[in-house]
Design a protein around this motif. Structure first.
Motif, PDB file in Angstrom:
ATOM      1  N   THR A 100      39.917  68.988   0.299  1.00  0.00           N
ATOM      2  CA  THR A 100      40.142  67.800  -0.532  1.00  0.00           C
ATOM      3  C   THR A 100      40.828  66.681   0.250  1.00  0.00           C
ATOM      4  OG1 THR A 100      42.211  68.798  -1.327  1.00  0.00           O
ATOM      5  CG2 THR A 100      40.249  69.137  -2.664  1.00  0.00           C
ATOM      6  N   SER A 101      40.798  66.766   1.569  1.00  0.00           N
ATOM      7  CA  SER A 101      41.417  65.712   2.385  1.00  0.00           C
ATOM      8  C   SER A 101      40.489  64.509   2.482  1.00  0.00           C
ATOM      9  CB  SER A 101      41.732  66.247   3.793  1.00  0.00           C
ATOM     10  OG  SER A 101      40.532  66.566   4.473  1.00  0.00           O
ATOM     11  N   ASP A 102      41.040  63.383   2.918  1.00  0.00           N
ATOM     12  CA  ASP A 102      40.242  62.164   3.038  1.00  0.00           C
ATOM     13  C   ASP A 102      39.114  62.331   4.052  1.00  0.00           C
ATOM     14  OD1 ASP A 102      41.856  60.979   1.183  1.00  0.00           O
ATOM     15  OD2 ASP A 102      43.112  59.912   2.644  1.00  0.00           O
ATOM     16  N   THR A 103      39.365  63.075   5.126  1.00  0.00           N
ATOM     17  CA  THR A 103      38.336  63.255   6.152  1.00  0.00           C
ATOM     18  C   THR A 103      37.121  63.986   5.600  1.00  0.00           C
ATOM     19  OG1 THR A 103      40.066  63.344   7.843  1.00  0.00           O
ATOM     20  CG2 THR A 103      37.887  64.184   8.436  1.00  0.00           C
ATOM     21  N   THR A 104      37.348  65.092   4.887  1.00  0.00           N
ATOM     22  CA  THR A 104      36.233  65.856   4.328  1.00  0.00           C
ATOM     23  C   THR A 104      35.522  65.072   3.234  1.00  0.00           C
ATOM     24  OG1 THR A 104      37.438  67.902   4.797  1.00  0.00           O
ATOM     25  CG2 THR A 104      35.596  68.045   3.268  1.00  0.00           C
TER      26      THR A 104
END
Length: 222
Positions: free
Chosen positions: A83-87
């Motif tokens: 759920t990170s911004d990168t993913t």
């Protein structure tokens, strides 16, 4: 005309206890709070939009020279990265939503005993929920593949998310039951913390006749 002692009204007593016509029971907050909670739960079940949830799974596998026990730790790390911004930046194209909106419709779960990552998408549309879950799982697999040489582990898509048949949000009967239970609990807490009212008696003096009666009664009337 002077009344005879036999015709004079009898003194009913020095003091008469006065009580209110109706005193509600001390436990009245319990049924009232339960009814309010049931009404709120029923209203929520009737007015809220049904939400659907679909889950896909990603497996962490060990490379040739990697200890298989290390996959458990990597699964925990990749579960947080889901759920990170990168993913989510990788997944926003397939999901069709910006990162900020996508973050509110996806969650991930891991187990300390299994190198498995569960990615769940939620939406008011059942097909949309599965699309979100699949987009995030694919983005997680791609992100893990970029660093697989450094980590020694590989992510594979273990299970595809499918559109659910039933909503994940509570139904109207369940919402009513949960609301009644929560209201009853709140009413019980009110009974526990509410101070016990002091018992006070309201008394009134009843005047006796101007003549006759005992000395104590004449003193009370005076």
């Amino acid at each position: 005309m002077t009344e005879s002692p036999e015709q004079q009204p009898a003194v009913p007593g020095r003091l008469r206890r006065l009580r209110p016509a109706f005193v509600p029971p001390r436990w009245w907050p319990l049924p009232v709070c339960a009814l309010l909670g049931a009404a709120c739960g029923f209203s929520y079940g009737m007015l809220a939009t049904p939400q659907y949830a679909s889950t896909g799974y990603v497996m962490v596998t060990a490379g040739k020279d990697t200890d298989p026990a290390a996959t458990l730790g990597y699964a925990q790390s990749y579960g947080r990265l889901a759920t990170s911004d990168t993913t989510l930046a990788y997944a926003k194209g397939a999901a069709g939503e910006p990162v900020r909106e996508l973050r509110t419709h996806v969650r991930s779960e891991t187990s300390p005993d299994s190198p498995m990552i569960a990615v769940t998408g939620t939406s008011a549309d059942r097909g949309r929920a599965s699309d979100i879950a699949n987009a995030v799982t694919e983005a997680l697999v791609v992100a893990g593949g970029h660093v697989s040489k450094d980590t020694g582990v590989k992510l594979i898509k273990f299970s595809h998310a499918v559109p659910p048949t039933d909503p994940a949000s509570p139904s109207t009967p369940l919402g009513t039951a949960v609301g009644a239970s929560a209201g009853g609990l709140a009413g019980a807490l009110v009974l526990l913390v509410r101070p016990r009212p002091a018992r006070r008696d309201v008394t009134a003096q009843v005047p006796g006749p101007s003549h006759g009666g005992s000395a104590d009664e004449r003193e009370l009337v005076r």
